[in-house]
Design a protein around this motif. Structure first.
Motif, PDB file in Angstrom:
ATOM      1  N   ALA A 287      20.222  20.579 -58.852  1.00  0.00           N
ATOM      2  CA  ALA A 287      20.317  19.380 -59.685  1.00  0.00           C
ATOM      3  C   ALA A 287      18.957  18.697 -59.795  1.00  0.00           C
ATOM      4  O   ALA A 287      18.558  18.244 -60.871  1.00  0.00           O
ATOM      5  N   ARG A 288      18.251  18.625 -58.679  1.00  0.00           N
ATOM      6  CA  ARG A 288      16.941  17.965 -58.681  1.00  0.00           C
ATOM      7  C   ARG A 288      15.946  18.738 -59.539  1.00  0.00           C
ATOM      8  O   ARG A 288      15.175  18.143 -60.299  1.00  0.00           O
ATOM      9  N   ARG A 289      15.950  20.076 -59.419  1.00  0.00           N
ATOM     10  CA  ARG A 289      15.045  20.897 -60.220  1.00  0.00           C
ATOM     11  C   ARG A 289      15.350  20.750 -61.708  1.00  0.00           C
ATOM     12  O   ARG A 289      14.437  20.656 -62.536  1.00  0.00           O
ATOM     13  N   SER A 290      16.633  20.705 -62.042  1.00  0.00           N
ATOM     14  CA  SER A 290      17.041  20.539 -63.434  1.00  0.00           C
ATOM     15  C   SER A 290      16.560  19.194 -63.980  1.00  0.00           C
ATOM     16  O   SER A 290      16.085  19.101 -65.120  1.00  0.00           O
ATOM     17  N   ARG A 291      16.703  18.155 -63.166  1.00  0.00           N
ATOM     18  CA  ARG A 291      16.261  16.817 -63.559  1.00  0.00           C
ATOM     19  C   ARG A 291      14.750  16.793 -63.810  1.00  0.00           C
ATOM     20  O   ARG A 291      14.281  16.225 -64.802  1.00  0.00           O
ATOM     21  N   ILE A 292      13.997  17.451 -62.955  1.00  0.00           N
ATOM     22  CA  ILE A 292      12.541  17.515 -63.113  1.00  0.00           C
ATOM     23  C   ILE A 292      12.190  18.251 -64.397  1.00  0.00           C
ATOM     24  O   ILE A 292      11.326  17.809 -65.168  1.00  0.00           O
ATOM     25  N   ARG A 293      12.877  19.371 -64.658  1.00  0.00           N
ATOM     26  CA  ARG A 293      12.614  20.136 -65.883  1.00  0.00           C
ATOM     27  C   ARG A 293      12.895  19.306 -67.126  1.00  0.00           C
ATOM     28  O   ARG A 293      12.191  19.417 -68.133  1.00  0.00           O
ATOM     29  N   THR A 294      13.938  18.470 -67.065  1.00  0.00           N
ATOM     30  CA  THR A 294      14.271  17.609 -68.204  1.00  0.00           C
ATOM     31  C   THR A 294      13.128  16.648 -68.494  1.00  0.00           C
ATOM     32  O   THR A 294      12.727  16.469 -69.650  1.00  0.00           O
ATOM     33  N   TYR A 295      12.601  16.020 -67.440  1.00  0.00           N
ATOM     34  CA  TYR A 295      11.476  15.109 -67.621  1.00  0.00           C
ATOM     35  C   TYR A 295      10.260  15.834 -68.181  1.00  0.00           C
ATOM     36  O   TYR A 295       9.561  15.312 -69.070  1.00  0.00           O
ATOM     37  N   LEU A 296      10.002  17.041 -67.687  1.00  0.00           N
ATOM     38  CA  LEU A 296       8.861  17.807 -68.188  1.00  0.00           C
ATOM     39  C   LEU A 296       9.056  18.187 -69.653  1.00  0.00           C
ATOM     40  O   LEU A 296       8.105  18.163 -70.438  1.00  0.00           O
ATOM     41  N   ARG A 297      10.297  18.522 -70.019  1.00  0.00           N
ATOM     42  CA  ARG A 297      10.576  18.879 -71.408  1.00  0.00           C
ATOM     43  C   ARG A 297      10.336  17.691 -72.338  1.00  0.00           C
ATOM     44  O   ARG A 297       9.823  17.846 -73.446  1.00  0.00           O
ATOM     45  N   LYS A 298      10.694  16.481 -71.861  1.00  0.00           N
ATOM     46  CA  LYS A 298      10.459  15.291 -72.682  1.00  0.00           C
ATOM     47  C   LYS A 298       8.968  15.084 -72.928  1.00  0.00           C
ATOM     48  O   LYS A 298       8.551  14.709 -74.028  1.00  0.00           O
ATOM     49  N   VAL A 299       8.157  15.337 -71.900  1.00  0.00           N
ATOM     50  CA  VAL A 299       6.706  15.216 -72.060  1.00  0.00           C
ATOM     51  C   VAL A 299       6.212  16.264 -73.060  1.00  0.00           C
ATOM     52  O   VAL A 299       5.419  15.952 -73.960  1.00  0.00           O
ATOM     53  N   GLU A 300       6.680  17.511 -72.897  1.00  0.00           N
ATOM     54  CA  GLU A 300       6.266  18.592 -73.803  1.00  0.00           C
ATOM     55  C   GLU A 300       6.626  18.271 -75.257  1.00  0.00           C
ATOM     56  O   GLU A 300       5.821  18.490 -76.168  1.00  0.00           O
ATOM     57  N   GLU A 301       7.823  17.740 -75.469  1.00  0.00           N
ATOM     58  CA  GLU A 301       8.258  17.413 -76.828  1.00  0.00           C
ATOM     59  C   GLU A 301       7.416  16.287 -77.417  1.00  0.00           C
ATOM     60  O   GLU A 301       7.071  16.312 -78.605  1.00  0.00           O
ATOM     61  N   ALA A 302       7.075  15.308 -76.580  1.00  0.00           N
ATOM     62  CA  ALA A 302       6.241  14.201 -77.064  1.00  0.00           C
ATOM     63  C   ALA A 302       4.842  14.699 -77.416  1.00  0.00           C
ATOM     64  O   ALA A 302       4.249  14.252 -78.407  1.00  0.00           O
ATOM     65  N   ILE A 303       4.319  15.629 -76.615  1.00  0.00           N
ATOM     66  CA  ILE A 303       3.005  16.201 -76.907  1.00  0.00           C
ATOM     67  C   ILE A 303       3.060  16.982 -78.216  1.00  0.00           C
ATOM     68  O   ILE A 303       2.166  16.883 -79.063  1.00  0.00           O
ATOM     69  N   ALA A 304       4.130  17.764 -78.390  1.00  0.00           N
ATOM     70  CA  ALA A 304       4.273  18.578 -79.604  1.00  0.00           C
ATOM     71  C   ALA A 304       4.399  17.708 -80.850  1.00  0.00           C
ATOM     72  O   ALA A 304       3.906  18.076 -81.922  1.00  0.00           O
ATOM     73  N   SER A 305       5.039  16.536 -80.722  1.00  0.00           N
ATOM     74  CA  SER A 305       5.193  15.654 -81.875  1.00  0.00           C
ATOM     75  C   SER A 305       3.882  14.960 -82.237  1.00  0.00           C
ATOM     76  O   SER A 305       3.742  14.443 -83.340  1.00  0.00           O
ATOM     77  N   GLY A 306       2.939  14.918 -81.292  1.00  0.00           N
ATOM     78  CA  GLY A 306       1.641  14.312 -81.559  1.00  0.00           C
ATOM     79  C   GLY A 306       1.610  12.813 -81.349  1.00  0.00           C
ATOM     80  O   GLY A 306       0.633  12.155 -81.721  1.00  0.00           O
ATOM     81  N   ASP A 307       2.643  12.257 -80.759  1.00  0.00           N
ATOM     82  CA  ASP A 307       2.703  10.814 -80.494  1.00  0.00           C
ATOM     83  C   ASP A 307       2.118  10.527 -79.121  1.00  0.00           C
ATOM     84  O   ASP A 307       2.738  10.807 -78.101  1.00  0.00           O
ATOM     85  N   LYS A 308       0.910   9.971 -79.111  1.00  0.00           N
ATOM     86  CA  LYS A 308       0.203   9.777 -77.843  1.00  0.00           C
ATOM     87  C   LYS A 308       0.902   8.752 -76.945  1.00  0.00           C
ATOM     88  O   LYS A 308       1.001   8.945 -75.733  1.00  0.00           O
ATOM     89  N   ASP A 309       1.392   7.655 -77.533  1.00  0.00           N
ATOM     90  CA  ASP A 309       2.057   6.621 -76.732  1.00  0.00           C
ATOM     91  C   ASP A 309       3.330   7.153 -76.087  1.00  0.00           C
ATOM     92  O   ASP A 309       3.592   6.905 -74.902  1.00  0.00           O
ATOM     93  N   ALA A 310       4.113   7.873 -76.869  1.00  0.00           N
ATOM     94  CA  ALA A 310       5.361   8.440 -76.345  1.00  0.00           C
ATOM     95  C   ALA A 310       5.068   9.467 -75.254  1.00  0.00           C
ATOM     96  O   ALA A 310       5.753   9.508 -74.229  1.00  0.00           O
ATOM     97  N   ALA A 311       4.029  10.277 -75.467  1.00  0.00           N
ATOM     98  CA  ALA A 311       3.665  11.293 -74.489  1.00  0.00           C
ATOM     99  C   ALA A 311       3.189  10.645 -73.187  1.00  0.00           C
ATOM    100  O   ALA A 311       3.550  11.089 -72.087  1.00  0.00           O
ATOM    101  N   ALA A 312       2.398   9.583 -73.312  1.00  0.00           N
ATOM    102  CA  ALA A 312       1.892   8.902 -72.121  1.00  0.00           C
ATOM    103  C   ALA A 312       3.027   8.250 -71.339  1.00  0.00           C
ATOM    104  O   ALA A 312       3.063   8.322 -70.101  1.00  0.00           O
TER     105      ALA A 312
END
Length: 87
Positions: free
Chosen positions: A23-48
């Motif tokens: 469960a903890r690993r899955s939760r961490i992956r979710t947070y990392l995916r959100k960062v990756e998606e924000a980076i891919a969208s090009g929104d610096k504030d959202a990514a930060a």
């Protein structure tokens, strides 16, 4: 198969810990995916902000023994440099 009482108890504990760690690993992956998606969208504030939210979760994974310290350090370093590089 576990035969002694202590081996049976260990088996029960291991399955319980496995569920918690999964469960903890899955939760961490979710947070990392959100960062990756924000980076891919090009929104610096959202990514930060996504990176700021992911950092304590990653460090919690280290303290709980789910991830290695250097793995998390490498991930955070690479993500932060990618967030910084967004135009």
């Amino acid at each position: 198969m576990a035969n002694s009482p202590q081996a049976k108890k260990r088996a029960r504990q291991n399955t319980r810990r496995q569920e918690i760690n999964k469960a903890r690993r899955s939760r961490i992956r979710t947070y990392l995916r959100k960062v990756e998606e924000a980076i891919a969208s090009g929104d610096k504030d959202a990514a930060a902000s996504a990176l700021r939210a992911a950092q304590p979760e990653l460090m919690r994974g280290v303290s709980k023994g789910v991830l290695h310290k250097n793995t998390v350090a490498r991930k955070m370093s690479r993500l932060s440099s990618r967030v910084k590089a967004i135009g």
